[in-house]
Design a protein around this motif. Structure first.
Motif, short mmCIF file in Angstrom:
data_model
loop_
_atom_site.label_atom_id
_atom_site.label_comp_id
_atom_site.label_asym_id
_atom_site.label_seq_id
_atom_site.Cartn_x
_atom_site.Cartn_y
_atom_site.Cartn_z
N THR A 260 0.83 -1.18 0.00
CA THR A 260 0.00 0.00 0.00
C THR A 260 0.88 1.25 0.00
OG1 THR A 260 -0.15 0.00 2.40
CG2 THR A 260 -1.91 -1.14 1.21
N PHE A 261 0.31 2.32 -0.48
CA PHE A 261 1.01 3.60 -0.55
C PHE A 261 0.61 4.47 0.63
CE2 PHE A 261 1.27 2.15 -4.86
CZ PHE A 261 2.48 2.64 -5.31
N ASN A 262 1.51 5.36 1.04
CA ASN A 262 1.18 6.37 2.03
C ASN A 262 0.04 7.19 1.44
OD1 ASN A 262 1.04 8.94 3.28
ND2 ASN A 262 3.16 8.79 3.94
N SER A 263 -1.05 7.36 2.17
CA SER A 263 -2.24 8.04 1.65
C SER A 263 -1.96 9.45 1.15
CB SER A 263 -3.33 8.09 2.72
OG SER A 263 -3.75 6.80 3.03
N ASN A 264 -0.98 10.12 1.76
CA ASN A 264 -0.68 11.51 1.39
C ASN A 264 0.42 11.62 0.32
OD1 ASN A 264 -2.53 12.54 3.29
ND2 ASN A 264 -1.02 12.22 4.91
N ALA A 265 0.96 10.50 -0.14
CA ALA A 265 2.03 10.53 -1.13
C ALA A 265 1.56 11.16 -2.44
CB ALA A 265 2.55 9.12 -1.39
N THR B 30 -2.86 10.98 -5.45
CA THR B 30 -2.33 10.68 -4.12
C THR B 30 -2.19 9.18 -3.90
OG1 THR B 30 -4.49 10.49 -3.05
CG2 THR B 30 -3.55 12.72 -3.22
N GLY B 31 -1.48 8.85 -2.84
CA GLY B 31 -1.35 7.45 -2.46
C GLY B 31 -2.71 6.82 -2.16
N ASN C 280 -4.15 3.40 -3.71
CA ASN C 280 -4.65 2.29 -2.90
C ASN C 280 -6.06 1.88 -3.29
OD1 ASN C 280 -2.26 2.22 -1.43
ND2 ASN C 280 -3.02 3.64 0.11
#
Length: 162
Positions: A1-6, A70-71, A75
């Motif tokens: 998963t990606f950092n949500s704020n990326a 965004t991340g 996701n």
């Protein structure tokens, strides 16, 4: 998963659906077969002759991957996840390989013609050298998950291999 704020914007990935791609039948089809056989037997590249046999591949419609900023977007969407993963992988290789040229990423919807053959979920992810492009149909990963229990990590490993 990606950092949500990326920030995963700007991957340059595109989406392509079904397109023409078939060479016209009749004489064109026979001519294409003759050119392929000539290439097989001589080892030469006679593909430029295909244009003279009355048909060419029609390009499929391409669009930029949208709603992939965004991340959290990555996701939530397989296409965005692939685009974001591609951006991260290309960033890594560009930092360690001088002169690295990132390939274009095409997210395939259904199937699409390429100069290396048809891209679809049946072929899985593949790199087409003449186009310097990676083709991926996200439904391939759904099939992998359904049939073999593959996880999201396995999906990115396959993309990294390509």
């Amino acid at each position: 998963t990606f950092n949500s704020n990326a920030d995963v914007s700007g991957s340059g990935a595109k989406r392509r659906g079904p397109g023409g791609g078939a060479i016209a039948g009749g004489v064109g089809g026979l001519g294409a077969i003759a050119v392929i056989l000539l290439q097989l037997f001589t080892g030469g590249d006679f593909s430029s002759l295909l244009g003279g046999f009355g048909g060419q591949a029609s390009p499929a419609q391409e669009t930029e991957i949208s709603d992939c900023e965004t991340g959290a977007d990555a996701n939530a969407s397989d296409a965005c996840r692939l685009a974001a993963g591609s951006k991260a992988i290309n960033s890594f290789w560009a930092s360690v390989v001088q002169g690295y040229r990132p390939p274009q990423l095409i997210i395939v919807d259904g199937s699409t013609p390429t100069s290396c053959g048809t891209a679809s979920n049946a072929t899985g992810p593949f790199y087409c050298p003449p186009e310097e492009t990676v083709y991926i149909d996200p439904t391939f990963f759904q099939l992998m998950q359904q049939q073999f229990g593959a996880s999201a990590g396995t999906r990115l490993d396959l993309v990294d291999l390509e």
